[in-house]
Design a protein around this motif. Structure first.
Motif, PDB file in Angstrom:
ATOM      1  N   GLY A 139      -0.454  -0.263  -1.793  1.00 46.09           N
ATOM      2  CA  GLY A 139      -0.537  -1.630  -1.559  1.00 46.09           C
ATOM      3  C   GLY A 139       0.816  -2.187  -1.148  1.00 46.09           C
ATOM      4  N   PHE A 140       1.052  -3.423  -0.920  1.00 47.47           N
ATOM      5  CA  PHE A 140       2.024  -4.100  -0.482  1.00 47.47           C
ATOM      6  C   PHE A 140       2.730  -4.972  -1.638  1.00 47.47           C
ATOM      7  CE2 PHE A 140      -0.375  -3.915   3.415  1.00 47.47           C
ATOM      8  CZ  PHE A 140       0.577  -3.158   4.226  1.00 47.47           C
ATOM      9  N   GLY A 141       4.217  -4.920  -1.597  1.00 51.12           N
ATOM     10  CA  GLY A 141       4.940  -5.865  -2.291  1.00 51.12           C
ATOM     11  C   GLY A 141       4.879  -7.291  -1.342  1.00 51.12           C
ATOM     12  N   PRO A 142       6.246  -7.969  -1.493  1.00 55.19           N
ATOM     13  CA  PRO A 142       6.545  -9.045  -0.398  1.00 55.19           C
ATOM     14  C   PRO A 142       6.350  -8.431   1.232  1.00 55.19           C
ATOM     15  CG  PRO A 142       8.155  -9.070  -2.328  1.00 55.19           C
ATOM     16  CD  PRO A 142       7.491  -7.557  -2.347  1.00 55.19           C
ATOM     17  N   ALA A 143       6.043  -9.585   1.837  1.00 50.90           N
ATOM     18  CA  ALA A 143       6.011  -9.218   3.327  1.00 50.90           C
ATOM     19  C   ALA A 143       6.276 -10.648   3.973  1.00 50.90           C
ATOM     20  CB  ALA A 143       4.396  -8.886   3.805  1.00 50.90           C
ATOM     21  N   PHE A 144       7.280 -10.727   4.989  1.00 50.72           N
ATOM     22  CA  PHE A 144       7.786 -11.627   5.639  1.00 50.72           C
ATOM     23  C   PHE A 144       7.929 -11.248   6.954  1.00 50.72           C
ATOM     24  CE2 PHE A 144      10.605  -9.547   2.697  1.00 50.72           C
ATOM     25  CZ  PHE A 144      11.464  -9.144   3.352  1.00 50.72           C
ATOM     26  N   TRP A 145       8.110 -12.413   7.668  1.00 50.77           N
ATOM     27  CA  TRP A 145       8.663 -12.372   9.266  1.00 50.77           C
ATOM     28  C   TRP A 145      10.222 -12.101   9.464  1.00 50.77           C
ATOM     29  CZ3 TRP A 145       4.541 -12.584  13.092  1.00 50.77           C
ATOM     30  CH2 TRP A 145       3.408 -13.056  12.677  1.00 50.77           C
ATOM     31  N   SER A 146      10.716 -11.493  10.432  1.00 45.91           N
ATOM     32  CA  SER A 146      12.153 -11.755  10.764  1.00 45.91           C
ATOM     33  C   SER A 146      12.343 -12.972  11.283  1.00 45.91           C
ATOM     34  CB  SER A 146      12.452 -10.620  11.727  1.00 45.91           C
ATOM     35  OG  SER A 146      11.910 -10.840  13.138  1.00 45.91           O
ATOM     36  N   PRO A 191     -11.522  -1.017  -1.504  1.00 46.24           N
ATOM     37  CA  PRO A 191     -11.930  -0.336  -2.560  1.00 46.24           C
ATOM     38  C   PRO A 191     -11.144   1.150  -2.527  1.00 46.24           C
ATOM     39  CG  PRO A 191     -13.711  -1.157  -1.456  1.00 46.24           C
ATOM     40  CD  PRO A 191     -12.636  -1.463  -0.459  1.00 46.24           C
ATOM     41  N   GLY A 192     -11.337   1.659  -3.735  1.00 44.26           N
ATOM     42  CA  GLY A 192     -10.759   3.145  -4.165  1.00 44.26           C
ATOM     43  C   GLY A 192      -9.327   3.420  -3.507  1.00 44.26           C
ATOM     44  N   ASP A 193      -9.286   4.535  -2.855  1.00 50.08           N
ATOM     45  CA  ASP A 193      -7.894   4.970  -2.546  1.00 50.08           C
ATOM     46  C   ASP A 193      -7.323   4.405  -0.983  1.00 50.08           C
ATOM     47  OD1 ASP A 193      -7.422   6.165  -4.971  1.00 50.08           O
ATOM     48  OD2 ASP A 193      -8.126   8.065  -4.256  1.00 50.08           O
ATOM     49  N   GLU A 194      -8.384   3.662  -0.359  1.00 51.19           N
ATOM     50  CA  GLU A 194      -7.925   3.243   0.858  1.00 51.19           C
ATOM     51  C   GLU A 194      -6.911   2.325   0.947  1.00 51.19           C
ATOM     52  OE1 GLU A 194      -9.949   1.124   4.696  1.00 51.19           O
ATOM     53  OE2 GLU A 194     -11.269   1.657   3.099  1.00 51.19           O
ATOM     54  N   VAL A 245      -1.969  -5.456  11.979  1.00 45.34           N
ATOM     55  CA  VAL A 245      -0.702  -4.842  12.156  1.00 45.34           C
ATOM     56  C   VAL A 245      -0.346  -3.637  11.918  1.00 45.34           C
ATOM     57  CG1 VAL A 245       1.886  -5.454  11.512  1.00 45.34           C
ATOM     58  CG2 VAL A 245      -0.018  -7.371  11.832  1.00 45.34           C
ATOM     59  N   CYS A 246      -0.673  -3.166  10.892  1.00 49.69           N
ATOM     60  CA  CYS A 246      -0.320  -1.744  10.222  1.00 49.69           C
ATOM     61  C   CYS A 246      -0.980  -1.618   8.856  1.00 49.69           C
ATOM     62  CB  CYS A 246       1.247  -1.430   9.997  1.00 49.69           C
ATOM     63  SG  CYS A 246       2.076  -2.367   8.677  1.00 49.69           S
ATOM     64  N   THR A 247      -0.849  -0.268   8.512  1.00 46.06           N
ATOM     65  CA  THR A 247      -1.409   0.084   6.993  1.00 46.06           C
ATOM     66  C   THR A 247      -0.284   0.198   5.829  1.00 46.06           C
ATOM     67  OG1 THR A 247      -1.596   2.226   7.448  1.00 46.06           O
ATOM     68  CG2 THR A 247      -3.641   1.117   7.980  1.00 46.06           C
ATOM     69  N   ALA A 248      -0.368   0.078   4.805  1.00 40.64           N
ATOM     70  CA  ALA A 248       0.506   0.809   3.908  1.00 40.64           C
ATOM     71  C   ALA A 248       0.773   1.867   4.249  1.00 40.64           C
ATOM     72  CB  ALA A 248       0.153   0.614   2.415  1.00 40.64           C
TER      73      ALA A 248
END
Length: 224
Positions: A170-177, A142-145, A162-165
């Motif tokens: 927020g995120f766009g696409p995310a994928f493994w190497s 929620p909010g600005d988190e 794993v990590c924060t933005a």
């Protein structure tokens, strides 16, 4: 489906869909499609299905009817299911109800196993690690988190952050190497600027590896 070598194109199924997500089976003989059948768009109470298409015969079966499930409907009435991912053995697949839960569906028994519950998943982030051991997904707050990326054992277990933005909420696409060492993710700033980050798959501090002043919606990481 187009044959890259010959240029030949063919329709894998005679049924018409409005697809929202799709995934090739590990043996490349089948395709899973999440979406709505064109002939049912006006049907009262119809919410969509997951279809399985046999690439050799064109046979199309409904594997899962969304109208049979109870789930939290997105406020914008968007399609509720996002992300499809096969298990390595092709006997099950994973999917997200984006406002509710991450599920593994057994194709042989028809049973569902809930791996994680949350009211706000990052849409369309669902990816199996190259070794088939872990699933990558994202959560909104929620909010600005800022949103966060997580992994969880593919057969269920404890999630790991794993990590924060970084520069966006927020995120766009995310994928493994390809070797599973890193997780790459995209952030879109002000609707136009694109940043590509990577972080060790075990977690850590992300590193910015590429940036563009233009918006980039599709990125594919290729092993060379």
């Amino acid at each position: 489906v187009q044959d890259i070598k010959t240029g030949e194109e063919r329709k894998p199924s005679n049924k018409a869909f409005r697809p929202q997500a799709f995934s090739w089976s590990p043996d490349r003989n089948s395709i899973l499609i999440a979406g709505k059948g064109e002939n049912q768009l006006e049907t009262s109470g119809y919410k969509g299905d997951i279809f399985l298409i046999d690439m050799e015969t064109g046979q199309t079966d409904i594997i899962l009817k969304l109208s049979d499930y109870e789930y939290n409907v997105p406020k914008d009435d968007a399609f509720p299911l996002s992300g499809l991912e096969w298990s390595p053995d092709g006997k099950s697949f994973y999917y997200l109800f984006s406002k509710d839960r991450l599920v593994q569906h057994d194709l042989e028994t028809g049973e569902d196993k809930i791996h994680y519950r949350h009211p706000n998943f990052e849409p369309y982030i669902l990816s199996l690690s190259p070794d088939g051991q872990n699933l990558l997904f994202g959560l909104k707050y929620p909010g600005d988190e800022k949103s966060r990326l997580f992994t969880i054992p593919a057969e269920g277990g404890k999630e790991k952050e794993v990590c924060t933005a970084q520069e966006a909420n927020g995120f766009g696409p995310a994928f493994w190497s390809p070797d599973g060492t890193y997780i790459y993710f995209v952030e879109i700033l002000e609707g136009i600027k694109t940043n590509l980050w990577r972080v060790e798959s075990s977690g850590g501090i992300p590193e910015k590896v590429w940036s563009s002043e233009s918006r980039v919606d599709i990125l594919v990481l290729n092993q060379v």
